[in-house]
Design a protein around this motif. Structure first.
Motif, PDB file in Angstrom:
ATOM      1  N   VAL A 157       0.378 -29.335  22.582  1.00 36.22           N
ATOM      2  CA  VAL A 157       1.713 -28.804  22.847  1.00 36.22           C
ATOM      3  C   VAL A 157       2.771 -29.858  22.521  1.00 36.22           C
ATOM      4  O   VAL A 157       3.807 -29.547  21.915  1.00 36.22           O
ATOM      5  CB  VAL A 157       1.830 -28.309  24.305  1.00 36.22           C
ATOM      6  N   VAL A 158       2.522 -31.095  22.887  1.00 37.86           N
ATOM      7  CA  VAL A 158       3.448 -32.181  22.533  1.00 37.86           C
ATOM      8  C   VAL A 158       3.520 -32.308  21.012  1.00 37.86           C
ATOM      9  O   VAL A 158       4.605 -32.521  20.448  1.00 37.86           O
ATOM     10  CB  VAL A 158       3.020 -33.503  23.200  1.00 37.86           C
ATOM     11  N   GLY A 159       2.397 -32.148  20.338  1.00 36.25           N
ATOM     12  CA  GLY A 159       2.386 -32.189  18.882  1.00 36.25           C
ATOM     13  C   GLY A 159       3.241 -31.101  18.259  1.00 36.25           C
ATOM     14  O   GLY A 159       3.889 -31.322  17.229  1.00 36.25           O
ATOM     15  N   LEU A 160       3.262 -29.926  18.874  1.00 36.24           N
ATOM     16  CA  LEU A 160       4.113 -28.843  18.380  1.00 36.24           C
ATOM     17  C   LEU A 160       5.585 -29.223  18.473  1.00 36.24           C
ATOM     18  O   LEU A 160       6.351 -29.007  17.530  1.00 36.24           O
ATOM     19  CB  LEU A 160       3.848 -27.546  19.151  1.00 36.24           C
ATOM     20  N   PHE A 161       5.977 -29.821  19.588  1.00 37.15           N
ATOM     21  CA  PHE A 161       7.363 -30.243  19.735  1.00 37.15           C
ATOM     22  C   PHE A 161       7.711 -31.347  18.742  1.00 37.15           C
ATOM     23  O   PHE A 161       8.820 -31.377  18.205  1.00 37.15           O
ATOM     24  CB  PHE A 161       7.646 -30.674  21.175  1.00 37.15           C
ATOM     25  N   VAL A 162       6.774 -32.229  18.461  1.00 37.91           N
ATOM     26  CA  VAL A 162       7.003 -33.280  17.462  1.00 37.91           C
ATOM     27  C   VAL A 162       7.191 -32.650  16.083  1.00 37.91           C
ATOM     28  O   VAL A 162       8.058 -33.068  15.308  1.00 37.91           O
ATOM     29  CB  VAL A 162       5.836 -34.295  17.469  1.00 37.91           C
ATOM     30  N   LYS A 181      10.908 -31.060  11.740  1.00 37.75           N
ATOM     31  CA  LYS A 181      11.480 -30.007  10.892  1.00 37.75           C
ATOM     32  C   LYS A 181      12.991 -29.939  11.068  1.00 37.75           C
ATOM     33  O   LYS A 181      13.738 -29.790  10.083  1.00 37.75           O
ATOM     34  CB  LYS A 181      10.828 -28.652  11.212  1.00 37.75           C
ATOM     35  N   PHE A 182      13.485 -30.020  12.307  1.00 38.58           N
ATOM     36  CA  PHE A 182      14.925 -29.979  12.541  1.00 38.58           C
ATOM     37  C   PHE A 182      15.623 -31.161  11.882  1.00 38.58           C
ATOM     38  O   PHE A 182      16.709 -31.010  11.319  1.00 38.58           O
ATOM     39  CB  PHE A 182      15.231 -29.938  14.039  1.00 38.58           C
ATOM     40  N   LYS A 183      15.011 -32.327  11.952  1.00 38.99           N
ATOM     41  CA  LYS A 183      15.604 -33.507  11.288  1.00 38.99           C
ATOM     42  C   LYS A 183      15.615 -33.328   9.774  1.00 38.99           C
ATOM     43  O   LYS A 183      16.566 -33.719   9.102  1.00 38.99           O
ATOM     44  CB  LYS A 183      14.843 -34.773  11.666  1.00 38.99           C
ATOM     45  N   ALA A 184      14.568 -32.744   9.204  1.00 40.74           N
ATOM     46  CA  ALA A 184      14.509 -32.519   7.765  1.00 40.74           C
ATOM     47  C   ALA A 184      15.563 -31.510   7.339  1.00 40.74           C
ATOM     48  O   ALA A 184      16.171 -31.638   6.273  1.00 40.74           O
ATOM     49  CB  ALA A 184      13.118 -32.018   7.361  1.00 40.74           C
ATOM     50  N   VAL A 185      15.815 -30.477   8.168  1.00 40.83           N
ATOM     51  CA  VAL A 185      16.849 -29.483   7.840  1.00 40.83           C
ATOM     52  C   VAL A 185      18.235 -30.117   7.935  1.00 40.83           C
ATOM     53  O   VAL A 185      19.104 -29.845   7.112  1.00 40.83           O
ATOM     54  CB  VAL A 185      16.716 -28.265   8.788  1.00 40.83           C
ATOM     55  N   GLN A 186      18.445 -30.972   8.940  1.00 41.69           N
ATOM     56  CA  GLN A 186      19.741 -31.630   9.078  1.00 41.69           C
ATOM     57  C   GLN A 186      20.038 -32.572   7.927  1.00 41.69           C
ATOM     58  O   GLN A 186      21.191 -32.681   7.491  1.00 41.69           O
ATOM     59  CB  GLN A 186      19.785 -32.424  10.391  1.00 41.69           C
ATOM     60  N   GLN A 187      19.006 -33.223   7.407  1.00 44.84           N
ATOM     61  CA  GLN A 187      19.221 -34.191   6.328  1.00 44.84           C
ATOM     62  C   GLN A 187      19.371 -33.536   4.962  1.00 44.84           C
ATOM     63  O   GLN A 187      19.859 -34.142   4.043  1.00 44.84           O
ATOM     64  CB  GLN A 187      18.062 -35.195   6.283  1.00 44.84           C
ATOM     65  N   GLY A 188      18.924 -32.340   4.841  1.00 40.30           N
ATOM     66  CA  GLY A 188      19.168 -31.819   3.533  1.00 40.30           C
ATOM     67  C   GLY A 188      18.546 -30.611   3.098  1.00 40.30           C
ATOM     68  O   GLY A 188      18.723 -30.082   2.102  1.00 40.30           O
ATOM     69  N   PHE A 225      10.236 -21.791   6.969  1.00 41.86           N
ATOM     70  CA  PHE A 225       9.058 -22.514   6.505  1.00 41.86           C
ATOM     71  C   PHE A 225       8.591 -21.922   5.177  1.00 41.86           C
ATOM     72  O   PHE A 225       7.602 -21.182   5.123  1.00 41.86           O
ATOM     73  CB  PHE A 225       7.924 -22.425   7.532  1.00 41.86           C
ATOM     74  N   PRO A 226       9.292 -22.223   4.074  1.00 39.06           N
ATOM     75  CA  PRO A 226       8.906 -21.639   2.784  1.00 39.06           C
ATOM     76  C   PRO A 226       7.616 -22.260   2.247  1.00 39.06           C
ATOM     77  O   PRO A 226       7.179 -23.321   2.698  1.00 39.06           O
ATOM     78  CB  PRO A 226      10.089 -21.977   1.880  1.00 39.06           C
ATOM     79  N   VAL A 227       7.028 -21.581   1.280  1.00 37.68           N
ATOM     80  CA  VAL A 227       5.829 -22.093   0.630  1.00 37.68           C
ATOM     81  C   VAL A 227       6.175 -23.410  -0.054  1.00 37.68           C
ATOM     82  O   VAL A 227       7.203 -23.526  -0.718  1.00 37.68           O
ATOM     83  CB  VAL A 227       5.289 -21.073  -0.393  1.00 37.68           C
ATOM     84  N   GLY A 228       5.338 -24.406   0.140  1.00 31.31           N
ATOM     85  CA  GLY A 228       5.587 -25.726  -0.434  1.00 31.31           C
ATOM     86  C   GLY A 228       6.190 -26.710   0.546  1.00 31.31           C
ATOM     87  O   GLY A 228       6.186 -27.910   0.294  1.00 31.31           O
ATOM     88  N   ASP A 229       6.718 -26.222   1.660  1.00 34.98           N
ATOM     89  CA  ASP A 229       7.278 -27.101   2.683  1.00 34.98           C
ATOM     90  C   ASP A 229       6.123 -27.780   3.422  1.00 34.98           C
ATOM     91  O   ASP A 229       5.198 -27.112   3.876  1.00 34.98           O
ATOM     92  CB  ASP A 229       8.122 -26.272   3.658  1.00 34.98           C
ATOM     93  N   PRO A 230       6.155 -29.116   3.543  1.00 39.51           N
ATOM     94  CA  PRO A 230       5.046 -29.779   4.248  1.00 39.51           C
ATOM     95  C   PRO A 230       4.946 -29.369   5.718  1.00 39.51           C
ATOM     96  O   PRO A 230       3.850 -29.335   6.275  1.00 39.51           O
ATOM     97  CB  PRO A 230       5.360 -31.271   4.105  1.00 39.51           C
ATOM     98  N   TYR A 231       6.080 -29.033   6.327  1.00 35.86           N
ATOM     99  CA  TYR A 231       6.029 -28.623   7.734  1.00 35.86           C
ATOM    100  C   TYR A 231       5.370 -27.262   7.901  1.00 35.86           C
ATOM    101  O   TYR A 231       4.832 -26.960   8.952  1.00 35.86           O
ATOM    102  CB  TYR A 231       7.432 -28.644   8.351  1.00 35.86           C
TER     103      TYR A 231
END
Length: 163
Positions: A146-151, A156-163, A85-91
């Motif tokens: 808690v559900v929001g955390l999983f969302v 984040k995982f989808k964003a990492v997979q895409q690029g 989670f670097p600085v500038g990452d929206p997540y």
């Protein structure tokens, strides 16, 4: 940007909890009732000072656990976490906002618990049955958070997979 609102909500919830604890502590009797039975009589009780110190201990422990993760991310103390989670990452902003608002929700829950104990011990002012709404609302909000955390993690995982 969002995490600033979460942090502000967290700080306001700390102030609310401290206000409730100190204000209602002064109105409590020496033997504090913690529960009532079906007949309306006090079922369990603690000493006033024991209730105060145990409540403060629970507050400090829960806040330390809740705030440890976002503080380690903000101060870059955890290098692996900062890499994800670097600085500038929206997540990063969403995750910090989630943790601070989750801590605020826990603080509000503790404040409601203190208010409930006050109502048990001062039945002529506030009926303990008025808290039924809160006893359903707070666990529902915790579940939504808690559900929001999983969302957030799935996003984040989808964003990492895409690029």
């Amino acid at each position: 940007m969002y995490y600033r609102f979460g942090k502000a909500f967290f700080m306001v919830s700390v102030l609310i909890f401290i206000f409730f604890l100190l204000y209602f502590y002064s109105a409590l009797p020496e033997k504090v009732g913690l529960a009532i039975d079906e007949n309306g009589f006090i079922d369990r009780s603690w000493e006033k000072s024991t209730f105060f110190y145990m409540t403060v201990l629970a507050f400090v422990l829960l806040n330390a656990v809740t705030v440890f993760f976002p503080k380690s991310l903000e101060t870059k103390a955890n290098k692996k976490l900062h890499r994800v989670f670097p600085v500038g990452d929206p997540y990063r902003d969403y995750l910090l906002a989630w943790f601070y608002s989750f801590g605020a929700l826990i603080n509000v829950s503790l404040a409601v618990a203190v208010f409930y104990v006050h109502s048990i011990n001062n039945q002529e002012e506030i009926s303990a049955s008025l808290f039924n709404f809160w006893f359903y609302l707070i666990p529902a909000l915790l579940l939504v958070w808690v559900v929001g955390l999983f969302v957030l993690f799935v996003g984040k995982f989808k964003a990492v997979q895409q690029g």
